[in-house]
Write an enzyme that holds these catalytic residues in place. Sequence first.
Site, PDB file in Angstrom:
ATOM      1  N   ASP A 153       0.812  -1.226   0.000  1.00 50.46           N
ATOM      2  CA  ASP A 153       0.000   0.000   0.000  1.00 50.46           C
ATOM      3  C   ASP A 153       0.841   1.270   0.000  1.00 50.46           C
ATOM      4  OD1 ASP A 153      -2.294  -1.671   0.293  1.00 50.46           O
ATOM      5  OD2 ASP A 153      -1.869  -1.774   2.439  1.00 50.46           O
ATOM      6  N   GLN A 155       1.971  -5.872  -3.185  1.00 48.70           N
ATOM      7  CA  GLN A 155       2.383  -6.011  -1.783  1.00 48.70           C
ATOM      8  C   GLN A 155       3.715  -5.276  -1.526  1.00 48.70           C
ATOM      9  OE1 GLN A 155       1.535  -9.443  -3.323  1.00 48.70           O
ATOM     10  NE2 GLN A 155      -0.498  -8.621  -3.038  1.00 48.70           N
ATOM     11  N   LYS A 164       2.158   2.281  -5.138  1.00 48.63           N
ATOM     12  CA  LYS A 164       2.824   1.771  -6.357  1.00 48.63           C
ATOM     13  C   LYS A 164       2.002   2.069  -7.597  1.00 48.63           C
ATOM     14  CE  LYS A 164       2.873  -2.316  -4.497  1.00 48.63           C
ATOM     15  NZ  LYS A 164       2.610  -2.087  -3.076  1.00 48.63           N
ATOM     16  N   GLY A 176      -4.286  -4.076  -4.308  1.00 47.92           N
ATOM     17  CA  GLY A 176      -5.296  -3.078  -4.656  1.00 47.92           C
ATOM     18  C   GLY A 176      -4.593  -1.780  -4.957  1.00 47.92           C
ATOM     19  N   HIS A 177      -4.591  -1.394  -6.212  1.00 51.60           N
ATOM     20  CA  HIS A 177      -3.935  -0.146  -6.591  1.00 51.60           C
ATOM     21  C   HIS A 177      -4.990   0.892  -6.929  1.00 51.60           C
ATOM     22  CE1 HIS A 177      -0.172  -2.546  -8.019  1.00 51.60           C
ATOM     23  NE2 HIS A 177      -0.284  -2.474  -6.725  1.00 51.60           N
TER      24      HIS A 177
HETATM   25  P1  IMP Z   1      -2.898 -12.673   1.602  1.00 51.91           P
HETATM   26  O1  IMP Z   1      -1.939 -12.132   0.596  1.00 51.91           O
HETATM   27  O2  IMP Z   1      -4.339 -12.368   1.283  1.00 51.91           O
HETATM   28  O3  IMP Z   1      -2.660 -14.112   1.916  1.00 51.91           O
HETATM   29  O4  IMP Z   1      -2.629 -11.907   2.994  1.00 51.91           O
HETATM   30  C1  IMP Z   1      -1.437 -12.067   3.732  1.00 51.91           C
HETATM   31  C2  IMP Z   1      -0.996 -10.752   4.370  1.00 51.91           C
HETATM   32  O5  IMP Z   1      -0.567  -9.867   3.350  1.00 51.91           O
HETATM   33  C3  IMP Z   1      -2.101 -10.003   5.126  1.00 51.91           C
HETATM   34  O6  IMP Z   1      -1.544  -9.340   6.239  1.00 51.91           O
HETATM   35  C4  IMP Z   1      -2.608  -9.003   4.116  1.00 51.91           C
HETATM   36  O7  IMP Z   1      -3.199  -7.886   4.732  1.00 51.91           O
HETATM   37  C5  IMP Z   1      -1.297  -8.644   3.427  1.00 51.91           C
HETATM   38  N1  IMP Z   1      -1.489  -8.157   2.059  1.00 51.91           N
HETATM   39  C6  IMP Z   1      -1.752  -8.888   0.964  1.00 51.91           C
HETATM   40  N2  IMP Z   1      -1.846  -8.098  -0.121  1.00 51.91           N
HETATM   41  C7  IMP Z   1      -1.597  -6.854   0.307  1.00 51.91           C
HETATM   42  C8  IMP Z   1      -1.504  -5.588  -0.367  1.00 51.91           C
HETATM   43  O8  IMP Z   1      -1.648  -5.456  -1.586  1.00 51.91           O
HETATM   44  N3  IMP Z   1      -1.222  -4.527   0.440  1.00 51.91           N
HETATM   45  C9  IMP Z   1      -1.008  -4.638   1.773  1.00 51.91           C
HETATM   46  N4  IMP Z   1      -1.081  -5.784   2.427  1.00 51.91           N
HETATM   47  C10 IMP Z   1      -1.362  -6.887   1.705  1.00 51.91           C
END
Ligand code: IMP
Length: 426
Positions: free
Chosen positions: A13, A222, A16, A40-41
Amino acid sequence: MSVLVVEGSQWGDEGKGKITDYLGQYANVVVRSQGGNNAGHTITINGEKFALRSIPSGIFNPKIKNVMANGMVIDPKQMLEELDGLINRGIKEFKLFISNRAHIVLPYHKDLDGAYEDLKGNLKIGTTKRGIGPCYADKINRIGIRMGDFINEESFKKNLSEALLIKNKELEMLGLKQYSVDEIVSEYKEYAKRIKPYVCDTAELLEMEIEKGSNILFEGAQGAMLCIDHGTYPYVTSSSPIGASVPLNAGIAPKYITDVLGICKSYDTRVGEGPFPTEIDGKLANYIREKGHEYGTVTKRPRRVGWLDCVALNYARRVSGINHLSLMLFDVLGGLKEIKICYAYELDGKVTTSFPSTLDELYRVKPLYYTMPGFDEDISNATTFDELPENAKNYIRKIEELTKIKVSMISVGPDRCQTIMLEKLF
Ligand code: IMP
């Protein structure tokens, strides 16, 4: 030719999407190489906001080739909804290529994601519940389904029936609904039909673009601290979002990567559970959260907020090869009397600049801060470094000193034009 990786250098977040969109003006190809719709962009174009989850940010420019590479996990149903959403808002001309080696997310992955989290109780990861972890687990267990098989009904049926032999046992054990091949295929064959025209060998396409001398932008999802290998395990995502993973996840040779741009907020945020050494709360955290609109694009969860952690950032530089920084949401810090920046941790009475590997240590570290004077001036219209107030400049210089990375871009607002470019990256 430039092959630039844009990577989140914190816990995701970082903004990007905005930088990919900005640099996309100079790119011929934009690639997503890992993750899925857990990302999520948000992109603001002429004041209009677009939220992207799995589709690359170059989609708004009809000249850019957008690639969803082999390292991704793609939810066909959600991806088509996302695409339809864009088409309905007038984005009708685009170039999209999806890897025949990307894995697909199916309904049981999402069911299992939720069930694992419930079973973990207080130890839950705080996932996005998009089925990302279970889909990557199936890939590693060699029972995943790849795009190339998905778009061929016979192969899809065959692969799915083999996967369900195992998955249905797991679902049954957890008291969850089991699936039949027909049930999934009857719904998903329609999605496969629509996706098929976009599917190809994207690694081959990338090699051709590299040979042509195109500018290629890898859009990270991420952030480094959520990396399955180098992040704050187990509170991480299930793929590797760092620059080093790009060649594997896109099928290109490592030698082609020219630069890694770390996207970094001027403070830190984190969603979900897990250690966050510089976390702050109370009035100050609320001020930053509200001013920076720090709520998840995908899940709308309020993000945890903290001071900029240069121990973590320096670690991200080392494991990812970051050689430029883009400092984001700098305007958000305006109005604060003081700004803190973490330069080291204290652990068991010793000062360290190494990033610990265990949760136990990460929960025990005490951040050590420099306290710097803040700035009151509104910087959202600044277009050059010289226009920034002296205290803002000093903060940037401190970041460069502590991380050994050059700040090459500064973002002072959500719009494309609110970007200070200090160095040419393409
Ligand atoms: P997952 O990717 O849904 O398995 O989540 C694993 C961890 O990564 C959690 O703490 C999510 O909140 C975090 N996470 C996954 N995708 C994002 C992102 O795009 N931005 C911020 N945190 C993320």
